[in-house]
Design a protein around this motif. Structure first.
Motif, PDB file in Angstrom:
ATOM      1  N   ILE A  44       8.042  44.683  -3.826  1.00 12.48           N
ATOM      2  CA  ILE A  44       6.724  45.171  -3.437  1.00 12.48           C
ATOM      3  C   ILE A  44       6.461  44.907  -1.960  1.00 12.48           C
ATOM      4  CG2 ILE A  44       4.245  44.947  -3.860  1.00 12.48           C
ATOM      5  CD1 ILE A  44       4.844  44.307  -6.739  1.00 12.48           C
ATOM      6  N   ILE A  45       6.932  43.763  -1.455  1.00 10.93           N
ATOM      7  CA  ILE A  45       6.759  43.462  -0.034  1.00 10.93           C
ATOM      8  C   ILE A  45       7.500  44.498   0.809  1.00 10.93           C
ATOM      9  CG2 ILE A  45       7.315  41.809   1.785  1.00 10.93           C
ATOM     10  CD1 ILE A  45       6.792  39.579  -0.245  1.00 10.93           C
ATOM     11  N   PHE A  46       8.700  44.893   0.383  1.00  9.90           N
ATOM     12  CA  PHE A  46       9.433  45.936   1.096  1.00  9.90           C
ATOM     13  C   PHE A  46       8.650  47.241   1.091  1.00  9.90           C
ATOM     14  CE2 PHE A  46      12.294  49.649   0.686  1.00  9.90           C
ATOM     15  CZ  PHE A  46      12.785  49.662   1.966  1.00  9.90           C
ATOM     16  N   GLY A 106      16.955  51.995   8.801  1.00  8.90           N
ATOM     17  CA  GLY A 106      17.199  50.624   9.229  1.00  8.90           C
ATOM     18  C   GLY A 106      16.472  49.601   8.373  1.00  8.90           C
ATOM     19  N   ALA A 107      15.204  49.878   8.045  1.00  6.65           N
ATOM     20  CA  ALA A 107      14.431  48.961   7.200  1.00  6.65           C
ATOM     21  C   ALA A 107      15.062  48.853   5.816  1.00  6.65           C
ATOM     22  CB  ALA A 107      12.988  49.437   7.090  1.00  6.65           C
ATOM     23  N   ALA A 108      15.513  49.988   5.276  1.00  4.55           N
ATOM     24  CA  ALA A 108      16.138  49.983   3.952  1.00  4.55           C
ATOM     25  C   ALA A 108      17.452  49.210   3.978  1.00  4.55           C
ATOM     26  CB  ALA A 108      16.369  51.419   3.473  1.00  4.55           C
ATOM     27  N   LEU A 109      18.209  49.357   5.060  1.00  7.57           N
ATOM     28  CA  LEU A 109      19.478  48.641   5.172  1.00  7.57           C
ATOM     29  C   LEU A 109      19.246  47.136   5.205  1.00  7.57           C
ATOM     30  CD1 LEU A 109      22.535  48.754   5.535  1.00  7.57           C
ATOM     31  CD2 LEU A 109      22.167  48.969   8.009  1.00  7.57           C
ATOM     32  N   TYR A 110      18.234  46.706   5.963  1.00  7.47           N
ATOM     33  CA  TYR A 110      17.909  45.277   6.037  1.00  7.47           C
ATOM     34  C   TYR A 110      17.481  44.749   4.668  1.00  7.47           C
ATOM     35  CZ  TYR A 110      15.538  40.962   7.410  1.00  7.47           C
ATOM     36  OH  TYR A 110      15.151  39.654   7.521  1.00  7.47           O
ATOM     37  N   ALA A 111      16.631  45.504   3.970  1.00  6.74           N
ATOM     38  CA  ALA A 111      16.178  45.078   2.643  1.00  6.74           C
ATOM     39  C   ALA A 111      17.336  45.059   1.648  1.00  6.74           C
ATOM     40  CB  ALA A 111      15.076  46.008   2.144  1.00  6.74           C
ATOM     41  N   LEU A 112      18.276  45.990   1.814  1.00 11.32           N
ATOM     42  CA  LEU A 112      19.435  46.020   0.927  1.00 11.32           C
ATOM     43  C   LEU A 112      20.271  44.745   1.081  1.00 11.32           C
ATOM     44  CD1 LEU A 112      21.315  47.490  -1.051  1.00 11.32           C
ATOM     45  CD2 LEU A 112      22.397  48.588   0.932  1.00 11.32           C
TER      46      LEU A 112
END
Length: 318
Positions: A44-46, A106-112
């Motif tokens: 949820i934070i992501f 980029g945000a998705a890659l970091y969260a992954l």
């Protein structure tokens, strides 16, 4: 008393729709942060971080859309800003679209990476009550906004709104994943499958990140084509067809065409090589011919930059 000033959230205009989307995105992002902290959910934070990025990029889209609209108004042509950017602001549109898509990836890659780290470290326990509540609220709100922006864009036809609608669809899909995951966690609680509960949040986050990384790629590719001034095949074929017809009808030697699609703007340059011994024509006749070519190319638009040159020297056309 009637007023000619458009409403701030005028859903009939590109800027009004984007303003409404910004307000909704900001509200959803703040709600995600609150519920994410209450539920101890990185998923949820992501979602909140994704929403905040969307707010910033939609605001930039709104700014560029406003600049483009103002630059095509006659009373703005002599403004100080337009004198500094005399070629217009169309080039900003693919830049903003490309940066927006790249930031999302980029945000998705970091969260992954964080999700994989959590999966290999024993998972994460979350409070399912606040998590399920947020997922339900998100699905309803984001689905409604996705439908609204898609319908509004049927009339407006904006790349910015199209990307925004895609983002709302992605967000609603993510929320549906959250709901399924959280309900599944609640169902396996106090059962023999309770051991998988800590892995639900990071596991679904990893899947969502993969989806989010793929979704903007088409937009980034299209934006890159605009930045690099890649000629769209359909536009190039149409311009060449019109130019060949002009050459054949008026007995010109040849032509050169240069086209590019930069955001919503079409840039077309046509150079016709005229015979050196061609009978002289008045300037008014050349202007009539330019008008004829412009009409053949399509309806005149403030988003079309058209240059038509006639010369007897091939070097001017190269």
């Amino acid at each position: 008393m009637a007023t000619d000033h458009p409403r701030f959230f005028d859903t009939r205009t590109e800027q009004g729709v984007l303003r409404l989307s910004i307000a909704a995105s900001l509200g959803m992002a703040l709600a995600a942060m609150v519920f994410g902290l209450l539920a101890n959910s990185s998923l949820i934070i992501f979602d909140g971080i994704y929403g905040l990025i969307d707010v910033v990029m939609t605001w930039l889209s709104l700014l560029v859309a406003r600049l483009i609209a103002q630059s095509t108004q006659t009373d703005m042509l002599q403004s100080r800003l337009n004198q500094r950017f005399s070629m217009g602001f169309w080039h900003l549109e693919p830049i903003v679209l490309g940066v927006s898509g790249t930031l999302m990836i980029g945000a998705a890659l970091y969260a992954l990476v964080n999700a994989v780290d959590a999966l290999t470290s024993g998972g994460r326990l979350i409070a399912l009550g606040p998590a399920i509540t947020f997922a339900v609220i998100s699905i309803v709100a984001e689905s409604a906004l996705a439908v609204f922006t898609l319908r509004a864009n049927r009339r407006i036809g904006s790349d910015f709104i199209a990307l925004d609608a895609k983002n709302w669809i992605v967000a609603a899909s993510m929320s549906a994943c959250y709901l399924v995951a959280f309900i599944g966690g609640a169902l396996v609680r106090d059962t023999s499958l309770a051991g998988i509960a800590p892995y639900i949040d990071p596991g679904i986050l990893a899947v969502v990140c993969l989806f989010v990384m793929v979704a903007p790629m088409a937009t980034v590719r299209q934006a890159l084509a605009g930045i690099l001034l890649v000629a769209p095949p359909e536009l190039r074929a149409h311009v060449d067809e019109v130019a060949r017809g002009v050459v054949a009808r008026h007995g010109f030697l040849e032509y050169r065409s240069y086209v590019a699609q930069v955001g919503r703007g079409e840039q077309i340059e046509l150079f016709f090589v005229v015979r050196a011994d061609d009978p002289p024509r008045a300037l008014a006749e050349w202007d009539v011919l330019r008008d004829e070519i412009g009409e053949a190319l399509g309806e005149e638009s403030p988003d079309r930059w058209l240059t038509i040159v006639f010369t007897t020297d091939l070097e001017w056309a190269v």
